[in-house]
Scaffold this motif. Structure first.
Motif, short mmCIF file in Angstrom:
data_model
loop_
_atom_site.label_atom_id
_atom_site.label_comp_id
_atom_site.label_asym_id
_atom_site.label_seq_id
_atom_site.Cartn_x
_atom_site.Cartn_y
_atom_site.Cartn_z
N GLY A 166 0.67 -1.25 -0.03
CA GLY A 166 0.12 -0.02 -0.04
C GLY A 166 1.12 1.19 0.09
N THR A 167 0.22 2.32 -0.53
CA THR A 167 0.83 3.57 -0.48
C THR A 167 0.14 4.87 0.12
N LEU A 168 0.79 5.78 0.00
CA LEU A 168 -0.29 7.13 0.35
C LEU A 168 -0.18 7.95 -0.88
N GLY A 222 -2.52 15.17 -1.32
CA GLY A 222 -3.32 14.09 -0.93
C GLY A 222 -3.11 13.14 0.26
N ALA A 223 -1.76 13.29 0.51
CA ALA A 223 -1.25 12.15 1.79
C ALA A 223 -1.95 12.79 3.02
N THR A 276 5.69 7.49 1.53
CA THR A 276 6.08 8.75 1.32
C THR A 276 5.02 9.53 1.76
N PHE A 277 5.30 10.52 2.83
CA PHE A 277 4.27 11.15 3.81
C PHE A 277 4.38 12.74 3.04
N ASN A 326 7.68 14.82 2.26
CA ASN A 326 7.95 15.75 1.20
C ASN A 326 7.30 16.99 1.56
N GLY A 327 6.47 17.08 3.05
CA GLY A 327 5.81 18.41 3.11
C GLY A 327 6.68 18.96 4.41
N THR A 328 5.91 18.85 5.67
CA THR A 328 6.35 19.45 6.93
C THR A 328 6.51 18.27 7.95
#
Length: 460
Positions: free
Chosen positions: A362-364, A369-370, A386-387, A405-407
């Motif tokens: 499974g993935t996010l 969208g994550a 990957t968050f 990839n975000g914060t």
């Protein structure tokens, strides 16, 4: 044509058992089955029909026969061999009788020793009452007292057309240890079944169905399956069997429970594929929710608790993905088995202290969208994930393949342990640890010397 097991003639050379074993994949008898017994000079002939595998379709009835008085046994069995046979009954009254067998004490032994042995409880056996029209389950008692009792592993009531009533006579009992499935246009009437401790009730009709008090005994079945694209409506409030965790499976169609609700026990599981439920059921203190394979993406609904304490384990197992309708808190394990889990840019998945987010295939969802994952205390990430955003208030252990990839936001008490995550090219590391007299930030695994965050914000 009809089928006879046993013979009305018998030499005086000893007892004999005549057994017909059926393991044929598909076998149809257009007539009746005669189980013919015989006694000669004290020697008995005992017929046995043993359905062990495959599907046997009978258009007539099963009839024990006693040509003369004897201490004999006629048997129809589904509990031998693999015990996986399916018996399809198409006659109005498929269970025939002989007055020497059908005695006041019910279906079984007569005082003189005549015995009719019927065992339908194979390991995975199924009996299907399939007439398109009225049909009798079991049969009525012969005589003034007693009951006719049969135990089924799986019992299916099917057929099409109007007035497709399957009647269990008031002098008869049917115990279902496995699954009772109501299919086609069938309806169970007259007498309720008895459900075993691990039993399941399934609605799989060809038109819209409304439950009734006859087949849906409150506290009867342990599990419930809704598999009717036209939908199922609860006729009254119902509680699934207590004393164990229930499973509510939403396979197809909507379960209308907005007026009359269904109550689940503590630790129950809701499995959703193509089905849905109008409003949240009455949960116990905890519930597990699983989204299984479907032909399209699933958007979560009323089956997913909004309370911060009720949802225990959440499993995403749909190759076409699952989209979160609203923020939720997982108090057990979040398992991403297959497919993309779209949290949504405005939604947060909170993970209770000490719990794990784990991924196999499974993935996010990509990008925002994550959504945001908020670890309320210590936590663990397992597998390749990957968050977008992660917030933690405790010691968070990322996997060797965790990317942000975000914060990454470290609240008061938050830290990264064991290893550093990977950071995307637009990522941010945010220290939000409350400050106060003498407080300070110590660079640690959250800020690796190489391949670290693109941006760092200190709000201390």
């Amino acid at each position: 044509s009809s089928l006879t097991v046993g013979s009305a003639t018998l030499s005086s050379s000893g007892n004999r058992t005549t057994k017909l074993i059926s393991t044929i994949n598909s076998f149809t008898c257009s007539g009746n089955i005669a189980l013919t017994t015989r006694n000669n000079s004290g020697y008995n002939s005992n017929p046995v029909f043993s359905l062990q595998e495959g599907t046997f379709t009978l258009n007539g009835s099963i009839n024990p026969s006693v040509p003369n008085y004897a201490d004999v046994t006629a048997s129809f069995l589904m509990n031998e061999g693999s015990g996986s046979g399916t018996l399809v009954l198409n006659a109005t009254d498929p269970w025939g009788f002989d007055s020497d067998f059908d005695v006041a004490s019910g279906w079984g032994s007569k005082t003189d020793g005549y015995t009719y042995n019927v065992n339908l409880n194979g390991t995975n056996s199924t009996v299907v009452y399939n007439r398109s029209g009225a049909q009798t389950i079991n049969r009525a008692r012969y005589g003034a007292s007693g009951t006719v009792a049969l135990t089924y592993r799986n019992l299916t009531l099917a057929g099409s057309g109007i007035n497709n009533n399957k009647s269990l006579p008031s002098t008869s009992t049917a115990t279902v240890l496995g699954k009772l499935s109501i299919q086609g246009t069938a309806a169970m009437t007259t007498t309720s079944p008895t459900f075993g401790v691990s039993s399941t009730l399934e609605y799989k009709g060809s038109t819209a169905q409304t439950t009734t008090a006859t087949e849906f005994v409150s506290g009867g079945p342990l599990n419930l399956i809704i598999d009717n694209s036209s939908g199922v409506t609860l006729h009254a409030a119902r509680t699934l069997r207590t004393g164990g965790a229930n499973t509510l499976t939403l396979t197809s169609g909507n379960l209308t429970n907005s007026t009359n609700n269904i109550t689940l026990s503590n630790g129950s599981t809701i499995v959703r594929t193509g089905g849905s439920i109008s409003v949240a059921p009455t949960f116990g203190t905890t519930v597990n929710v699983t989204y299984n394979s479907h032909t399209s993406s699933i958007t979560t609904g009323a089956e997913l608790p909004t309370s911060s304490t009720v949802l225990s384990n959440l499993t995403i197992n749909n190759s076409n993905g699952v989209t979160l309708n609203a923020s939720c808190q997982v108090n057990g394990t979040l398992t991403l088995t297959t497919g993309a889990f779209t949290v949504g840019s405005s939604n947060t998945v909170s993970i209770a202290n000490g719990q794990t987010v784990t991924a196999s295939s499974g993935t996010l969802a990509a990008g925002t969208g994550a959504g945001t994952f908020s670890f309320l205390g210590s936590g663990t990430i397992s597998g390749t994930l990957t968050f977008n955003n992660i917030t933690t208030a405790g010691a968070l252990t990322p996997s060797t393949a965790t990317t942000i990839n975000g914060t990454l936001r470290l609240n008061n008490g938050g830290s990264i342990t064991t290893r550093s995550p990977a950071f995307g090219s637009s990522s941010t590391l945010l220290y939000n640890q409350g400050g106060g007299s003498g407080s300070k930030i110590n660079q640690n695994l959250e800020w690796p010397a190489a391949s670290g965050p693109a941006n760092v914000t200190i709000d201390n």
